[in-house]
Design an enzyme around this catalytic site. Sequence first.
Site, PDB file in Angstrom:
ATOM      1  N   GLU A  48      43.203 -90.571 -29.865  1.00 13.13           N
ATOM      2  CA  GLU A  48      42.531 -90.614 -28.565  1.00 13.13           C
ATOM      3  C   GLU A  48      42.532 -91.984 -27.903  1.00 13.13           C
ATOM      4  O   GLU A  48      42.571 -92.055 -26.687  1.00 13.13           O
ATOM      5  CB  GLU A  48      41.120 -90.005 -28.624  1.00 13.13           C
ATOM      6  CG  GLU A  48      40.044 -90.845 -29.233  1.00 13.13           C
ATOM      7  CD  GLU A  48      38.673 -90.167 -29.128  1.00 13.13           C
ATOM      8  OE1 GLU A  48      37.888 -90.358 -30.062  1.00 13.13           O
ATOM      9  OE2 GLU A  48      38.379 -89.479 -28.133  1.00 13.13           O
ATOM     10  N   ASN A  84      28.726 -81.796 -10.642  1.00 14.53           N
ATOM     11  CA  ASN A  84      29.195 -81.909 -12.022  1.00 14.53           C
ATOM     12  C   ASN A  84      29.214 -80.505 -12.601  1.00 14.53           C
ATOM     13  O   ASN A  84      28.184 -79.837 -12.620  1.00 14.53           O
ATOM     14  CB  ASN A  84      28.237 -82.810 -12.820  1.00 14.53           C
ATOM     15  CG  ASN A  84      28.507 -82.755 -14.324  1.00 14.53           C
ATOM     16  OD1 ASN A  84      29.632 -82.472 -14.746  1.00 14.53           O
ATOM     17  ND2 ASN A  84      27.485 -83.014 -15.114  1.00 14.53           N
ATOM     18  N   GLY A  85      30.386 -80.071 -13.084  1.00  6.96           N
ATOM     19  CA  GLY A  85      30.477 -78.732 -13.679  1.00  6.96           C
ATOM     20  C   GLY A  85      31.694 -78.002 -13.166  1.00  6.96           C
ATOM     21  O   GLY A  85      32.628 -78.616 -12.630  1.00  6.96           O
ATOM     22  N   CYS A 130      31.980 -85.829 -15.413  1.00 10.96           N
ATOM     23  CA  CYS A 130      31.496 -86.247 -14.105  1.00 10.96           C
ATOM     24  C   CYS A 130      30.059 -86.784 -14.225  1.00 10.96           C
ATOM     25  O   CYS A 130      29.248 -86.245 -14.970  1.00 10.96           O
ATOM     26  CB  CYS A 130      31.506 -85.132 -13.070  1.00 10.96           C
ATOM     27  SG  CYS A 130      33.127 -84.459 -12.765  1.00 10.96           S
ATOM     28  N   LYS A 145      40.622 -90.425 -34.076  1.00 11.45           N
ATOM     29  CA  LYS A 145      40.303 -91.699 -33.426  1.00 11.45           C
ATOM     30  C   LYS A 145      41.576 -92.373 -32.918  1.00 11.45           C
ATOM     31  O   LYS A 145      41.657 -92.842 -31.801  1.00 11.45           O
ATOM     32  CB  LYS A 145      39.629 -92.584 -34.468  1.00 11.45           C
ATOM     33  CG  LYS A 145      38.452 -93.372 -34.131  1.00 11.45           C
ATOM     34  CD  LYS A 145      37.162 -92.724 -33.782  1.00 11.45           C
ATOM     35  CE  LYS A 145      37.133 -91.396 -33.170  1.00 11.45           C
ATOM     36  NZ  LYS A 145      35.862 -90.747 -33.151  1.00 11.45           N
ATOM     37  N   ARG A 168      31.351 -90.688 -18.349  1.00 20.02           N
ATOM     38  CA  ARG A 168      31.422 -89.235 -18.149  1.00 20.02           C
ATOM     39  C   ARG A 168      32.692 -88.801 -17.417  1.00 20.02           C
ATOM     40  O   ARG A 168      32.958 -87.603 -17.271  1.00 20.02           O
ATOM     41  CB  ARG A 168      30.206 -88.762 -17.344  1.00 20.02           C
ATOM     42  CG  ARG A 168      28.879 -89.122 -17.966  1.00 20.02           C
ATOM     43  CD  ARG A 168      27.742 -88.635 -17.105  1.00 20.02           C
ATOM     44  NE  ARG A 168      27.653 -87.190 -17.144  1.00 20.02           N
ATOM     45  CZ  ARG A 168      26.963 -86.503 -18.024  1.00 20.02           C
ATOM     46  NH1 ARG A 168      26.280 -87.141 -18.950  1.00 20.02           N
ATOM     47  NH2 ARG A 168      26.946 -85.196 -17.982  1.00 20.02           N
ATOM     48  N   TRP A 207      35.695 -86.590 -13.435  1.00 18.25           N
ATOM     49  CA  TRP A 207      36.704 -86.196 -14.418  1.00 18.25           C
ATOM     50  C   TRP A 207      37.285 -84.900 -13.879  1.00 18.25           C
ATOM     51  O   TRP A 207      36.607 -83.872 -13.848  1.00 18.25           O
ATOM     52  CB  TRP A 207      36.044 -85.970 -15.786  1.00 18.25           C
ATOM     53  CG  TRP A 207      37.027 -85.637 -16.873  1.00 18.25           C
ATOM     54  CD1 TRP A 207      37.732 -86.523 -17.636  1.00 18.25           C
ATOM     55  CD2 TRP A 207      37.393 -84.331 -17.344  1.00 18.25           C
ATOM     56  NE1 TRP A 207      38.529 -85.839 -18.532  1.00 18.25           N
ATOM     57  CE2 TRP A 207      38.337 -84.497 -18.371  1.00 18.25           C
ATOM     58  CE3 TRP A 207      37.026 -83.039 -16.986  1.00 18.25           C
ATOM     59  CZ2 TRP A 207      38.911 -83.433 -19.062  1.00 18.25           C
ATOM     60  CZ3 TRP A 207      37.592 -81.971 -17.672  1.00 18.25           C
ATOM     61  CH2 TRP A 207      38.521 -82.173 -18.694  1.00 18.25           C
ATOM     62  N   HIS A 237      54.090 -79.655 -49.632  1.00 21.01           N
ATOM     63  CA  HIS A 237      54.237 -78.267 -49.186  1.00 21.01           C
ATOM     64  C   HIS A 237      54.798 -78.181 -47.763  1.00 21.01           C
ATOM     65  O   HIS A 237      54.642 -77.166 -47.100  1.00 21.01           O
ATOM     66  CB  HIS A 237      52.891 -77.536 -49.267  1.00 21.01           C
ATOM     67  CG  HIS A 237      52.395 -77.417 -50.678  1.00 21.01           C
ATOM     68  ND1 HIS A 237      53.023 -76.627 -51.626  1.00 21.01           N
ATOM     69  CD2 HIS A 237      51.375 -78.018 -51.322  1.00 21.01           C
ATOM     70  CE1 HIS A 237      52.389 -76.740 -52.780  1.00 21.01           C
ATOM     71  NE2 HIS A 237      51.388 -77.585 -52.622  1.00 21.01           N
ATOM     72  N   GLU A 270      39.239 -87.517 -39.278  1.00 21.86           N
ATOM     73  CA  GLU A 270      38.539 -88.326 -38.280  1.00 21.86           C
ATOM     74  C   GLU A 270      39.365 -89.566 -37.914  1.00 21.86           C
ATOM     75  O   GLU A 270      39.438 -89.948 -36.740  1.00 21.86           O
ATOM     76  CB  GLU A 270      37.147 -88.721 -38.815  1.00 21.86           C
ATOM     77  CG  GLU A 270      36.332 -89.630 -37.923  1.00 21.86           C
ATOM     78  CD  GLU A 270      36.055 -89.072 -36.514  1.00 21.86           C
ATOM     79  OE1 GLU A 270      36.354 -87.895 -36.242  1.00 21.86           O
ATOM     80  OE2 GLU A 270      35.573 -89.854 -35.678  1.00 21.86           O
ATOM     81  N   LYS A 276      33.525 -88.796 -22.066  1.00 21.67           N
ATOM     82  CA  LYS A 276      32.633 -88.835 -23.220  1.00 21.67           C
ATOM     83  C   LYS A 276      31.956 -87.505 -23.456  1.00 21.67           C
ATOM     84  O   LYS A 276      31.814 -87.054 -24.589  1.00 21.67           O
ATOM     85  CB  LYS A 276      31.591 -89.928 -22.973  1.00 21.67           C
ATOM     86  CG  LYS A 276      30.570 -90.082 -24.090  1.00 21.67           C
ATOM     87  CD  LYS A 276      31.196 -90.753 -25.271  1.00 21.67           C
ATOM     88  CE  LYS A 276      30.213 -91.043 -26.382  1.00 21.67           C
ATOM     89  NZ  LYS A 276      30.949 -91.307 -27.640  1.00 21.67           N
TER      90      LYS A 276
HETATM   91  O1  M6R Z   1      28.873 -85.115 -27.716  1.00 19.79           O
HETATM   92  P1  M6R Z   1      29.530 -84.340 -28.791  1.00 19.79           P
HETATM   93  O2  M6R Z   1      29.320 -84.909 -30.154  1.00 19.79           O
HETATM   94  O3  M6R Z   1      29.208 -82.875 -28.763  1.00 19.79           O
HETATM   95  O4  M6R Z   1      31.086 -84.464 -28.485  1.00 19.79           O
HETATM   96  C1  M6R Z   1      32.030 -83.752 -29.230  1.00 19.79           C
HETATM   97  C2  M6R Z   1      33.412 -84.274 -28.990  1.00 19.79           C
HETATM   98  O5  M6R Z   1      33.777 -84.103 -27.656  1.00 19.79           O
HETATM   99  C3  M6R Z   1      33.535 -85.748 -29.358  1.00 19.79           C
HETATM  100  O6  M6R Z   1      33.165 -85.987 -30.667  1.00 19.79           O
HETATM  101  C4  M6R Z   1      34.990 -86.227 -29.161  1.00 19.79           C
HETATM  102  O7  M6R Z   1      35.825 -85.600 -30.072  1.00 19.79           O
HETATM  103  C5  M6R Z   1      35.037 -87.752 -29.315  1.00 19.79           C
HETATM  104  N1  M6R Z   1      35.595 -88.321 -28.134  1.00 19.79           N
HETATM  105  C6  M6R Z   1      35.870 -88.197 -30.466  1.00 19.79           C
HETATM  106  O8  M6R Z   1      35.868 -89.576 -30.596  1.00 19.79           O
END
Ligand code: M6R
Length: 593
Positions: free
Chosen positions: A473, A97-98, A2, A470, A27, A73, A489, A466, A588
């Site tokens: 998501e 927000n929260g 948010c 990516k 956000r 969000w 395995h 990683e 984000k």
């Molecule tokens: O802001 P942060 O690095 O703490 O965020 C951690 C994760 O939420 C963030 O890396 C998330 O996994 C990304 N969207 C991945 O691309």
Amino acid sequence: MCGIVGYIGKRRARDYIIQGLKILEYRGYDSAGLAVFDGCGKINCIKRAGYVSQLESATIGTEGNCGIGHTRWATHGAPSDVNSHPHTCGKFTLVHNGIIENFVSIKSQLANKGKRFLTQTDSEAIAVFLDDVYDGDVIKALSAALKKLKGSFALAILCKDFPDKIFVVKKQSPLVVGIGDAECFVASDCMAFSQYTDKAVYLKDNEIGEVSSQGIKLFDGNGNRKAVKIEKTATEYFAPADCKSFMYKEIYEIPKAVQYTAEEFFANDEKKLGVVDIFSKNDKVVMIGCGTAYNACLVGKNIFETVLRVPVEVELASEFRYKNPIIDDKTVVVAVSQSGETADTIAGVRLAKSKGADVVVITNVAHSSITRYADMVLHTKAGAEVAVAATKSYLTQILLFLCVATVLSDDLKSVAAIKKEIESLPQLTQKTLALDEQVHKLAKEFCKKQSVFFIGRGLDYALALEGTLKLKEVSYIHSEGFASGELKHGTLALIDKNALVIAVVTQRHVAEKTCNALHEVQARGGKVVIITPFEKAKNDVECDAFLQLPSSSGLIAPMSAIIPLQLFAYYMSIERGINPDKPRNLAKSVTVE
Ligand code: M6R
């Protein structure tokens, strides 16, 4: 999670609010709304499910110089017009927000008093509570709210009795007030107003603010006046994506991001001495983070163990915070967070502090909440990262692990070699971007796949994890990352002619091993892509696609190899008609549990 904005001054509040919400849309983007005093004491409140652009068209012509806005969000209650913020009860209209953890009991107490609720949100309970306790003194009502509400909240509030003020409250969710010339801005992130002012007041937990066009009056949780500290904001001007998307733009900013991060670190002698001091007085290292930041810690562990021969534990911050970790005053906890606002990572840091550990924070946001708990902050200079998928920040986090290793190692020869490689990083990453078209072709070919596997060994396994995060998501394709030796395995059972396996091969000593695993995949009809700086791998496996990375050493190569993985995720998203900047269900900055 948010985004909150607010404006009071001489401009049309709606215009700043829409502009600020667009900047903060990273956000959360399932709904948006605003409320503006119309100049005659009435509050116009307009809210919509959907993107800020939908709110923009619905609010054309909204006049008034004082207002608040929100991009959501959803945590409680589906994204819908009615659940969107602002929420109103009586004289109060607010954005939040929260999460209010005890909203159920607050709601039932208020319902017993005959109060009505219109939404499924936790936030509405705050407006109803304020209306219930209000006796003409807003600060007093907000002090009562601070005592009553459990959880995390940043609030911006309009009260009908004060059409020339915005009230703000903060507890564990970020809130900053920008101070302009006879105008003030409220935001979750100073990026929202960075083009208007670089002066700001960062609210601390349990603080209340009364914002007018002339500035801010601050109060503690009991309503007592506090001194105001105006700071200079650190965020550079927010640059809109002038090309395909923020994710694409940010991948292309990698060469600059790594250059600035290394320059900043090596130019600061005090910081380097501080690093030596903090690590040498401790005998245990634990790294924590979430998502991509966690994956960067996996690479960090490998770097520390290879260069320094120091054992490192890596933990998901969301797990670490709820266990009883074996750490004490001889432990250094390295917490990695791009945003510096991730609730789980902040909770992990607070736990570490409570157990006497030293905390080193690696973050991209200088004034972020996490920095307040740090004994030392190492700043990645990736610049604002807006796309939900972390790209350039991941490389700068890994780079800082390498930089730290160079100041802690006493092997002068290998330090000199690593430093040379660090210097070459901007060029190396720039060269790697030349794979763009080839990666796009791959995505066109494979975008209909239902499942994609990434494999690698050692450092390459961390990269595989990683790569898979990516892809999941931003393209919504099922994907998993495996240590290549583990296929036989169990996972090999998943491989048939529909499978796509992408192998990352940057570690010379295990390159052949991963190639062997690829033979096993091919024997079951699976398609195979190799990403490697080793030309020889082409002869070892007859693969379906071969992405040749520029040559570099084992420790630096992952920084180059991740680029085609990020581009692959990006293009898969585009080919499947998805907006890579705003993947479904995500935001984000994950400021709630
Ligand atoms: O802001 P942060 O690095 O703490 O965020 C951690 C994760 O939420 C963030 O890396 C998330 O996994 C990304 N969207 C991945 O691309």
